[in-house]
Design an enzyme around this catalytic site. Structure first.
Site, PDB file in Angstrom:
ATOM      1  CG  HIS A  55      -4.966   9.572   0.501  1.00 28.58           C
ATOM      2  ND1 HIS A  55      -3.606   9.498   0.330  1.00 28.58           N
ATOM      3  CD2 HIS A  55      -5.196   9.097   1.754  1.00 28.58           C
ATOM      4  CE1 HIS A  55      -3.048   8.995   1.421  1.00 28.58           C
ATOM      5  NE2 HIS A  55      -3.999   8.749   2.306  1.00 28.58           N
TER       6      HIS A  55
ATOM      7  CG  ASP B 259      -1.818   1.188   1.306  1.00 28.98           C
ATOM      8  OD1 ASP B 259      -2.889   1.118   0.684  1.00 28.98           O
ATOM      9  OD2 ASP B 259      -1.474   2.197   1.952  1.00 28.98           O
TER      10      ASP B 259
ATOM     11  CE1 TYR C 101      -0.172   7.689   3.145  1.00 29.93           C
ATOM     12  CE2 TYR C 101       0.208   5.499   2.274  1.00 29.93           C
ATOM     13  CZ  TYR C 101      -0.611   6.400   2.921  1.00 29.93           C
ATOM     14  OH  TYR C 101      -1.838   6.000   3.339  1.00 29.93           O
TER      15      TYR C 101
ATOM     16  CE  LYS D 256      -4.109   4.528   0.489  1.00 31.94           C
ATOM     17  NZ  LYS D 256      -2.723   4.378   0.939  1.00 31.94           N
TER      18      LYS D 256
HETATM   19  N1  LIG Z   1      -5.940   5.818   3.638  1.00 31.66           N
HETATM   20  C1  LIG Z   1      -5.465   6.538   4.626  1.00 31.66           C
HETATM   21  O1  LIG Z   1      -5.854   7.700   4.849  1.00 31.66           O
HETATM   22  C2  LIG Z   1      -4.426   5.936   5.528  1.00 31.66           C
HETATM   23  C3  LIG Z   1      -4.158   6.520   6.782  1.00 31.66           C
HETATM   24  C4  LIG Z   1      -3.184   5.928   7.605  1.00 31.66           C
HETATM   25  C5  LIG Z   1      -2.523   4.785   7.174  1.00 31.66           C
HETATM   26  N2  LIG Z   1      -2.786   4.244   5.937  1.00 31.66           N
HETATM   27  C6  LIG Z   1      -2.053   3.048   5.445  1.00 31.66           C
HETATM   28  O2  LIG Z   1      -2.169   2.015   6.383  1.00 31.66           O
HETATM   29  C7  LIG Z   1      -0.878   1.591   6.793  1.00 31.66           C
HETATM   30  C8  LIG Z   1      -0.903   1.042   8.201  1.00 31.66           C
HETATM   31  O3  LIG Z   1      -1.432   1.975   9.123  1.00 31.66           O
HETATM   32  P1  LIG Z   1      -0.547   2.772  10.158  1.00 31.66           P
HETATM   33  O4  LIG Z   1       0.844   2.838   9.683  1.00 31.66           O
HETATM   34  O5  LIG Z   1      -1.281   4.049  10.408  1.00 31.66           O
HETATM   35  O6  LIG Z   1      -0.627   1.951  11.504  1.00 31.66           O
HETATM   36  P2  LIG Z   1      -0.580   0.432  12.036  1.00 31.66           P
HETATM   37  O7  LIG Z   1      -0.267  -0.510  10.950  1.00 31.66           O
HETATM   38  O8  LIG Z   1      -1.802   0.261  12.837  1.00 31.66           O
HETATM   39  O9  LIG Z   1       0.619   0.526  13.090  1.00 31.66           O
HETATM   40  C9  LIG Z   1       1.925   0.674  12.721  1.00 31.66           C
HETATM   41  C10 LIG Z   1       2.771   0.707  14.002  1.00 31.66           C
HETATM   42  O10 LIG Z   1       2.662  -0.541  14.693  1.00 31.66           O
HETATM   43  C11 LIG Z   1       3.952  -1.084  14.899  1.00 31.66           C
HETATM   44  N3  LIG Z   1       3.859  -2.544  14.728  1.00 31.66           N
HETATM   45  C12 LIG Z   1       3.567  -3.233  13.604  1.00 31.66           C
HETATM   46  N4  LIG Z   1       3.546  -4.558  13.835  1.00 31.66           N
HETATM   47  C13 LIG Z   1       3.832  -4.714  15.136  1.00 31.66           C
HETATM   48  C14 LIG Z   1       3.958  -5.861  15.979  1.00 31.66           C
HETATM   49  N5  LIG Z   1       3.799  -7.100  15.514  1.00 31.66           N
HETATM   50  N6  LIG Z   1       4.260  -5.655  17.294  1.00 31.66           N
HETATM   51  C15 LIG Z   1       4.455  -4.399  17.786  1.00 31.66           C
HETATM   52  N7  LIG Z   1       4.331  -3.281  17.032  1.00 31.66           N
HETATM   53  C16 LIG Z   1       4.021  -3.441  15.724  1.00 31.66           C
HETATM   54  C17 LIG Z   1       4.842  -0.456  13.859  1.00 31.66           C
HETATM   55  O11 LIG Z   1       6.164  -0.339  14.320  1.00 31.66           O
HETATM   56  P3  LIG Z   1       7.412  -1.012  13.530  1.00 31.66           P
HETATM   57  O12 LIG Z   1       7.407  -0.450  12.124  1.00 31.66           O
HETATM   58  O13 LIG Z   1       8.576  -0.558  14.333  1.00 31.66           O
HETATM   59  O14 LIG Z   1       7.167  -2.494  13.584  1.00 31.66           O
HETATM   60  C18 LIG Z   1       4.212   0.927  13.690  1.00 31.66           C
HETATM   61  O15 LIG Z   1       4.717   1.815  14.668  1.00 31.66           O
HETATM   62  C19 LIG Z   1      -0.004   2.824   6.567  1.00 31.66           C
HETATM   63  O16 LIG Z   1       1.373   2.528   6.524  1.00 31.66           O
HETATM   64  C20 LIG Z   1      -0.561   3.305   5.240  1.00 31.66           C
HETATM   65  O17 LIG Z   1      -0.047   2.504   4.184  1.00 31.66           O
HETATM   66  C21 LIG Z   1      -3.746   4.793   5.135  1.00 31.66           C
END
Ligand SMILES: NC(=O)c1ccc[n+]([C@@H]2O[C@H](COP(=O)([O-])OP(=O)(O)OC[C@H]3O[C@@H](n4cnc5c(N)ncnc54)[C@H](OP(=O)(O)O)[C@@H]3O)[C@@H](O)[C@H]2O)c1
Length: 323
Positions: free
Chosen positions: A119, A51, A56, A86
């Protein structure tokens, strides 16, 4: 299913999407020389869905990882990897959608993306005189017509939206000749999206969860998922009965059991692998009921898109009260 048994779901476009995608967003973005090897390792670990987004600034890295994986024989052809990108807000204008996708494809080094999403339901104009942006009205019909054009031209296999309320989806369905395949929204045990899931289920739109772990550690995130005592309790109870799992895996598996897919970000090789270990056990109804007790709070509210002089005067208006 692909070779590593990550289930796929069939979108209303007729295309299949792996239910776990790897997120690539971080603030600031990880430089290409660090992100490409991580993404290649993710593909080696079994991820088949990446994604990204113009916003980004990770499209080059995602494209670089696809190219490297092909070179290394981790995949035989580009179509084994599902790529989502996006349309950013400054390109959410009738005359900008197609050029923006072409620019994303150029950065990705690809002929098509598997999924192209709007987005946010927000448009912005850049003021070149002082390099600032201002919010202007979001013309949904015009923009969606251009998204459909991208799809008809084969530049995007499926098209969809992100951060749309059910009210906005309903408005979109009135005007769409190609139905949105996906709404990518914040969804996790701390913001369970039951209304969205029911609505999308009825309309044949797939819900994909972003921030499935509450994005702890990100500038936009919270600790609500990873430091939740109910989730800890469920993981602890399951360890005694069903499987050796941790709270993170319970949080991810719960999303899968709601019928949604998820985009989870980890830039740590062990955690990336851990997050894929969610398909050979179940949270089940008993623990699912406990998870329903978790207090609900939307974390990504989009406050930066509201104000007295713009289309959405408040976050309630942006989300049509679904907040
Ligand atoms: N459409 C939108 O508006 C939108 C908004 C936000 C995000 N997104 C997309 O969704 C993706 C994921 O969401 P997000 O990045 O907001 O948050 P997330 O996936 O909920 O959380 C990411 C965090 O969790 C940690 N983590 C991951 N696996 C883990 C595990 N097994 N144990 C402990 N910690 C863990 C990661 O740290 P480490 O990297 O250090 O493991 C990172 O700090 C984004 O990267 C993006 O591609 C889209």
């Amino acid at each position: 299913m692909n070779s590593l048994q990550i289930p796929e779901i069939l979108l209303n476009s007729g295309h299949k999407m792996p239910v776990i995608g790897l997120g690539s967003a971080s603030s600031p973005p990880l430089p290409q020389e660090k992100l490409v090897p991580l993404l290649v390792d993710a593909i080696a670990a079994g991820y088949r869905h990446l994604d990204t987004a113009a916003l980004y600034r990770t499209e080059e890295s995602v494209g670089g990882a696809v190219a490297e994986s092909l070179l290394r024989g981790l995949v035989k052809s580009r179509d084994e990897i599902f790529i989502t990108t996006k349309l950013q807000m400054t390109d959410a204008h009738r005359d900008r959608v197609l050029p923006a996708l072409r620019e994303s494809l150029r950065k990705l080094g690809l002929d098509y993306v598997d999924l192209y999403l709007i987005h946010w339901p927000v448009s912005m104009k850049i003021d070149c005189s002082n390099n600032s942006t201002k919010i202007v009205n979001f013309e949904m019909k015009e923009i969606w017509e251009e998204m459909e054009k991208c799809c008809r031209m084969g530049l995007a296999k499926s098209i969809g939206v992100s951060n749309f309320s059910t009210t906005k989806l309903s408005a979109l369905l009135q005007i769409a000749t190609i139905q949105p395949a996906v709404n990518q929204v914040e969804m996790n045990v701390g913001w369970q999206q039951q209304k969205m899931l029911e609505y999308c289920n009825e309309k044949g739109i797939h819900v994909s969860a972003y921030s499935p772990l509450g994005a702890r550690g990100s500038s936009w995130g919270s600790n609500a998922v990873m430091e939740n005592s109910i989730l800890d309790h469920v993981a602890g109870s399951m360890n005694k009965t069903i499987a050796q799992v941790n709270n993170v895996q319970v949080a991810l598996r719960w999303i899968y059991e709601q019928g949604a897919s998820m985009i989870v970000k980890s830039f740590n090789r062990e955690r990336m692998r851990e997050n894929l270990q969610v398909f050979d056990w179940k949270v089940g109804d008993e623990y699912g009921e406990k998870i329903k007790e978790i207090p609900q709070n939307r974390v990504v509210k989009g406050e930066e898109f509201v104000g007295p002089d713009v289309e959405y005067k408040s976050v309630e208006e942006l989300w049509d009260g679904e907040i």
